[in-house]
Motif scaffolding. Structure first.
Motif, mmCIF file in Angstrom:
data_model
loop_
_atom_site.group_PDB
_atom_site.id
_atom_site.type_symbol
_atom_site.label_atom_id
_atom_site.label_comp_id
_atom_site.label_asym_id
_atom_site.label_seq_id
_atom_site.Cartn_x
_atom_site.Cartn_y
_atom_site.Cartn_z
ATOM 1 N N UNK A 272 -3.483 -12.768 -3.892
ATOM 2 C CA UNK A 272 -2.300 -12.889 -3.030
ATOM 3 C C UNK A 272 -1.406 -11.704 -3.374
ATOM 4 N N UNK A 273 -1.083 -10.916 -2.364
ATOM 5 C CA UNK A 273 -0.319 -9.691 -2.610
ATOM 6 C C UNK A 273 0.727 -9.499 -1.528
ATOM 7 N N UNK A 274 1.741 -8.735 -1.873
ATOM 8 C CA UNK A 274 2.779 -8.385 -0.893
ATOM 9 C C UNK A 274 2.685 -6.893 -0.614
ATOM 10 N N UNK A 275 2.750 -6.534 0.658
ATOM 11 C CA UNK A 275 2.873 -5.108 1.001
ATOM 12 C C UNK A 275 4.057 -4.952 1.948
ATOM 13 N N UNK A 276 4.596 -3.740 1.976
ATOM 14 C CA UNK A 276 5.757 -3.450 2.820
ATOM 15 C C UNK A 276 5.352 -2.526 3.949
ATOM 16 N N UNK A 277 6.047 -2.649 5.085
ATOM 17 C CA UNK A 277 5.807 -1.728 6.199
ATOM 18 C C UNK A 277 6.151 -0.297 5.771
ATOM 19 N N UNK A 278 6.961 -0.157 4.710
ATOM 20 C CA UNK A 278 7.346 1.183 4.262
ATOM 21 C C UNK A 278 6.199 1.937 3.602
ATOM 22 N N UNK A 279 5.132 1.225 3.193
ATOM 23 C CA UNK A 279 4.003 1.910 2.560
ATOM 24 C C UNK A 279 3.079 2.535 3.595
ATOM 25 N N UNK A 280 3.159 2.077 4.840
ATOM 26 C CA UNK A 280 2.239 2.518 5.893
ATOM 27 C C UNK A 280 0.790 2.406 5.422
ATOM 28 N N UNK A 281 0.508 1.322 4.719
ATOM 29 C CA UNK A 281 -0.841 1.060 4.228
ATOM 30 C C UNK A 281 -1.771 0.779 5.406
ATOM 31 N N UNK A 282 -2.950 1.399 5.375
ATOM 32 C CA UNK A 282 -3.920 1.214 6.452
ATOM 33 C C UNK A 282 -4.755 -0.048 6.143
ATOM 34 N N UNK A 283 -4.454 -1.138 6.861
ATOM 35 C CA UNK A 283 -5.160 -2.398 6.581
ATOM 36 C C UNK A 283 -6.653 -2.290 6.891
ATOM 37 N N UNK A 284 -7.012 -1.390 7.853
ATOM 38 C CA UNK A 284 -8.444 -1.204 8.169
ATOM 39 C C UNK A 284 -9.201 -0.753 6.929
ATOM 40 N N UNK A 285 -8.528 0.086 6.118
ATOM 41 C CA UNK A 285 -9.166 0.578 4.898
ATOM 42 C C UNK A 285 -9.379 -0.574 3.916
ATOM 43 N N UNK A 286 -8.382 -1.442 3.802
ATOM 44 C CA UNK A 286 -8.484 -2.597 2.901
ATOM 45 C C UNK A 286 -9.602 -3.521 3.379
ATOM 46 N N UNK A 287 -9.752 -3.633 4.699
ATOM 47 C CA UNK A 287 -10.736 -4.564 5.274
ATOM 48 C C UNK A 287 -12.179 -4.109 5.070
ATOM 49 N N UNK A 288 -12.376 -2.890 4.578
ATOM 50 C CA UNK A 288 -13.749 -2.464 4.262
ATOM 51 C C UNK A 288 -14.269 -3.243 3.060
#
Ligand SMILES: C[S@@+](CC[C@H](N)C(=O)[O-])C[C@H]1O[C@@H](n2cnc3c(N)ncnc32)[C@H](O)[C@@H]1O
Length: 197
Positions: free
Chosen positions: A156-172
């Motif tokens: 369970x993790x928290x991410x912020x819109x400010x990181x502009x993390x690419x969720x597609x990359x995480x979903x690999x």
């Protein structure tokens, strides 16, 4: 003394100016999705003031809690919180960069409210600086976290819109479920449930 926050009938006093991250909206967002869900062996990565770790240790189904931080001062604060809550016996505290102090230990649940703001150079503090773009620490965490999960385990993790993390990359690597989206004045926070594919 700063503002006092109430959560599940317990009182939190924000940490003083120690550089240790005091409980904030992101902490409580993660906490409300962890409580009632986590059990077994739990790792609180980047424990800060220990707010998540100590609440986790009070969950009936949780057998042990490892609290890790790169900042020794954070662990001092977290240990004090655990002592005050009477849960020291269920907890282990280790200083280290992500998983480096944990060997090949595995957990049923891993909690991580990572630092996620872009580096500002010399004034950086581990509590908020997550790398040049902001999410490097979280990506380093994701690269190895699955190796520290028991079968059926989750993150369970928290991410912020400010990181502009690419969720597609995480979903690999992980199945990603958004448990909650919390709009704030200056950013959006997402609480994610990740399970290895
Ligand atoms: C946003 S704070 C979260 C603190 C606490 N878990 C909470 O939710 O209130 C991030 C924490 O991660 C820690 N941290 C930063 N980089 C780390 C790393 N590479 N390894 C372990 N902990 C780290 C920081 O010192 C800080 O305590």
């Amino acid at each position: 003394m700063g503002e006092v926050t109430l959560f599940s009938n317990r009182v939190y006093i924000p940490t003083a100016m120690t550089g240790v991250y005091g409980p904030a909206e992101d902490s409580f967002l993660l906490l409300r999705h962890a409580i009632g869900r986590i059990k077994g062996a739990v790792l609180d990565m980047g424990t800060g003031s220990g707010v998540l770790a100590v609440e986790a240790a009070q969950e009936p189904g949780v057998t042990s809690v490892f609290a890790v931080d790169i900042d020794p001062e954070a662990l001092r604060v977290a240990r004090g919180r655990a002592e005050a809550a009477g849960v020291l016996g269920k907890m282990v505290f280790t200083v280290g960069d992500l998983f480096e102090s944990l060997g090949d230990a595995r957990f049923d649940w891993i909690l991580f409210n990572p630092p996620y703001l872009p580096s500002e150079g010399e004034t950086d503090e581990a509590s908020w600086a997550g790398g040049e773009v902001g999410y490097e620490v979280f990506l380093r965490f994701l690269a190895v976290a699955e190796e520290h999960l028991n079968p059926g385990g989750g993150i369970i993790a928290v991410v912020s819109s400010r990181t502009e993390l690419d969720l597609d990359e995480v979903e690999r690597k992980y199945n990603v479920e958004i448990l909650e989206e919390l709009p704030l004045f200056f950013e959006g926070l997402y609480c994610l449930l990740l399970r290895p594919l």
